[in-house]
Design a protein around this motif. Sequence first.
Motif, PDB file in Angstrom:
ATOM      1  N   VAL A 179       0.778  -1.105  -0.036  1.00 36.35           N
ATOM      2  CA  VAL A 179      -0.001  -0.053   0.037  1.00 36.35           C
ATOM      3  C   VAL A 179       0.844   1.279   0.086  1.00 36.35           C
ATOM      4  O   VAL A 179       1.711   1.504   0.887  1.00 36.35           O
ATOM      5  N   SER A 180       0.881   2.091  -0.978  1.00 34.28           N
ATOM      6  CA  SER A 180       1.642   3.162  -1.265  1.00 34.28           C
ATOM      7  C   SER A 180       1.369   4.199  -0.331  1.00 34.28           C
ATOM      8  O   SER A 180       2.114   5.124   0.136  1.00 34.28           O
ATOM      9  N   ARG A 181      -0.151   4.582   0.092  1.00 31.21           N
ATOM     10  CA  ARG A 181      -0.515   5.323   0.980  1.00 31.21           C
ATOM     11  C   ARG A 181      -1.025   4.817   2.218  1.00 31.21           C
ATOM     12  O   ARG A 181      -2.123   4.148   2.082  1.00 31.21           O
ATOM     13  N   PRO A 182      -0.530   5.073   3.392  1.00 34.65           N
ATOM     14  CA  PRO A 182      -0.998   4.483   4.618  1.00 34.65           C
ATOM     15  C   PRO A 182      -2.267   5.129   5.138  1.00 34.65           C
ATOM     16  O   PRO A 182      -2.580   6.024   4.659  1.00 34.65           O
ATOM     17  N   ALA A 183      -3.137   4.223   5.827  1.00 34.88           N
ATOM     18  CA  ALA A 183      -4.454   4.689   5.863  1.00 34.88           C
ATOM     19  C   ALA A 183      -4.146   5.817   7.224  1.00 34.88           C
ATOM     20  O   ALA A 183      -3.298   5.691   7.871  1.00 34.88           O
ATOM     21  N   ALA A 184      -5.237   6.571   7.537  1.00 33.61           N
ATOM     22  CA  ALA A 184      -5.196   7.315   8.320  1.00 33.61           C
ATOM     23  C   ALA A 184      -6.562   7.048   9.366  1.00 33.61           C
ATOM     24  O   ALA A 184      -7.346   6.427   8.981  1.00 33.61           O
ATOM     25  N   ASN A 185      -6.468   8.013  10.495  1.00 35.59           N
ATOM     26  CA  ASN A 185      -7.743   7.902  11.159  1.00 35.59           C
ATOM     27  C   ASN A 185      -8.508   9.168  11.504  1.00 35.59           C
ATOM     28  O   ASN A 185      -7.581  10.090  11.959  1.00 35.59           O
ATOM     29  N   LEU A 186      -9.556   9.055  11.577  1.00 39.23           N
ATOM     30  CA  LEU A 186     -10.380  10.270  11.952  1.00 39.23           C
ATOM     31  C   LEU A 186     -11.055  10.070  13.044  1.00 39.23           C
ATOM     32  O   LEU A 186     -11.874   9.247  13.481  1.00 39.23           O
ATOM     33  N   VAL A 187     -10.610  11.005  14.335  1.00 40.18           N
ATOM     34  CA  VAL A 187     -11.098  10.676  15.625  1.00 40.18           C
ATOM     35  C   VAL A 187     -11.615  11.966  16.135  1.00 40.18           C
ATOM     36  O   VAL A 187     -11.511  13.136  15.765  1.00 40.18           O
ATOM     37  N   CYS A 188     -12.837  11.645  16.968  1.00 36.05           N
ATOM     38  CA  CYS A 188     -13.498  12.776  17.689  1.00 36.05           C
ATOM     39  C   CYS A 188     -13.332  12.674  19.318  1.00 36.05           C
ATOM     40  O   CYS A 188     -13.800  11.531  19.666  1.00 36.05           O
ATOM     41  N   LEU A 189     -12.897  13.571  19.904  1.00 34.60           N
ATOM     42  CA  LEU A 189     -12.549  13.681  21.224  1.00 34.60           C
ATOM     43  C   LEU A 189     -13.637  14.241  21.978  1.00 34.60           C
ATOM     44  O   LEU A 189     -13.974  15.575  21.266  1.00 34.60           O
TER      45      LEU A 189
END
Length: 622
Positions: A179-189
């Motif tokens: 995978v050329s682009r690593p996954a990201a995470n969208l977080v709500c605190l």
Amino acid sequence: MATVLSRALKLPGKKSPDLGEYDPLTQADSDESEDDLVLNLQKNGGVKNGKSPLGEVPEPDSDAEIAEAAKPHLSEVTTEGYPSEPLGGLEQKAASSLVSYVRTSVFLLTLGISMILVLLCAFLIPCPPRDLHSTWSRHLGSQGGGDLSPLELADVNGDGLRDVLLSFVMSRNGSAVGVSRPAANLVCLSGMNGSTLWSSLLPEEARDITCLELMPGSLAETICLVTGTHKMLSAFNATSGKAIWTLNPNYLSNGTLAAPVVVLPDLDEDGVRDLVVLAIGELQPDLCFLLVSGRTGNPVGRPVKYNIVGVGNLIGPQVYITTNGAVYILFGFGNIQAVALRDIFVQAQNRDSSPPSLQIEEPEWEKRRSINLSELIDVYSDGVELLQMVKAPDSNCSNLLITTRQSLVLLRGQNLTPYWALRLQGLRSQPTPGYFTDDQTLDFLLQIQDGVGMKKMMVVDGDSGSVVWSYRAPCHMKETPATSAVTSDQKSVFLFWAEGLSAASPNSDIILGTEPPSLHHLYLLHPAFPSILLDLANTTGTVTASEVGINDLWKDAFYVTRTTGPSSEGHPAALVVSKLSLRWALMEGQMAQLQESTPKIGRGELRRFLSRIKFVEAPYEI
């Protein structure tokens, strides 16, 4: 036989014709007024109330008379020696007692119901949340790289406190092979305590997070628009974190998203505001706009291409609405050009007509079209680095604040003529607007690189363009963000990061840090005390993003930072999100005296002033 002694007050009365003595019953029927009380001492020592004529009551002459006098009248039968009352009086007394009983019962019943309601309000109805210090810090683990630090504040759970939304690239160790682009995470605190409300996976790194209501009305739900660095554009439900729609990457053909999504008026008349994205190809001239439906995420027509040539940073796109209601899109490379939204819509729909709301023109802007009547309007072309919309005083339109390599320029939004220009170099970060002077015109806090490990802070008067406050401070942190918050008296406090400050020499404006460069402090500047900075907090990490939110209920402001710790080989940087209550920090902060002031400001006077500060929402939009 005991002798009965009688003594009476001399009162008018009548005598009984039979007995020849005073008759109390006859006296009771008399119309004359009763003035005195007659006490008749009886043989048995009892006390009897009655009336007597003037003189003394004659003594009885025989035992018969004594016995007759000792017999009580039927109306005078008493219990335990007390005189009786007439039957009418007993009835009145009974009625009065019943009314009193009813009144007492009603009062006690009302009191009981009131107490029950108070208890219900106290225990069953939840009180508004109040985080006393509003201070927390949340470690989100290690992030696997990424150059961007999106941060957004929005109330997603309806508790009246704004929550924190951010995105970060997860560690590359967890990404799939190939995978050329690593996954990201969208977080709500949670804005209350920093706990995770929800999180969603993203296919690529996020460039920007914008939360707003696309549908007008009080019942509209908050939508979070997330723009990626490649081809991702998604809308998320802010409450649940679920994706509502995602733009099909095939609509971008060979281009990639060059900037965050921009919100437009409703173009397809479905009751939801629409969007526009700017995509750029491998070659710079290949630049196109794509209109997107805010309801479905589908394109509103085909892509519209423009061939432009420029040198420098990508500017925009940004939406500008004139006082007449004309809508323009500003963009460019090292310069600023404008295109009417009407022209983009007509080409996207491949038709000659447009909605009535898009047919409005601004004459002063239309005069700047090229000689060949091109669709592009030249706004400014002199090494543009940054562009901001600044609300104009006493107007419903905005002015244009332009940062170039050599100067800071304010253009009138109505006719695009210069309002003022300030020549300076080294300005790389975006100016921070706020109210420093008393003219109710937005002023600007600037951070200018001034030598190795030093930066110069200055406040520019928004009305004249002159410098009204300046100070040099040590800072090795690159492009530290600065923010501001508006108080209830229409002043602003400015917040920025620098290294520890020490007392300055009276003949020098150079301040040297007394601590290692790894420790940075958060300083607050209030226009009422320009010779004092308040040290509110410190950190050893690198502050990559910051935002200020307002707690309307408690008239407080809170400062949210996104910080990354130092990274080493094989160990990615740790990501930390922190929240700080400004009113609490003001009372706990340390005072840094920049220069001697007359009269000298005492710590007690400063604390009394700071304790009265209340924060409100900013009346301007950037």
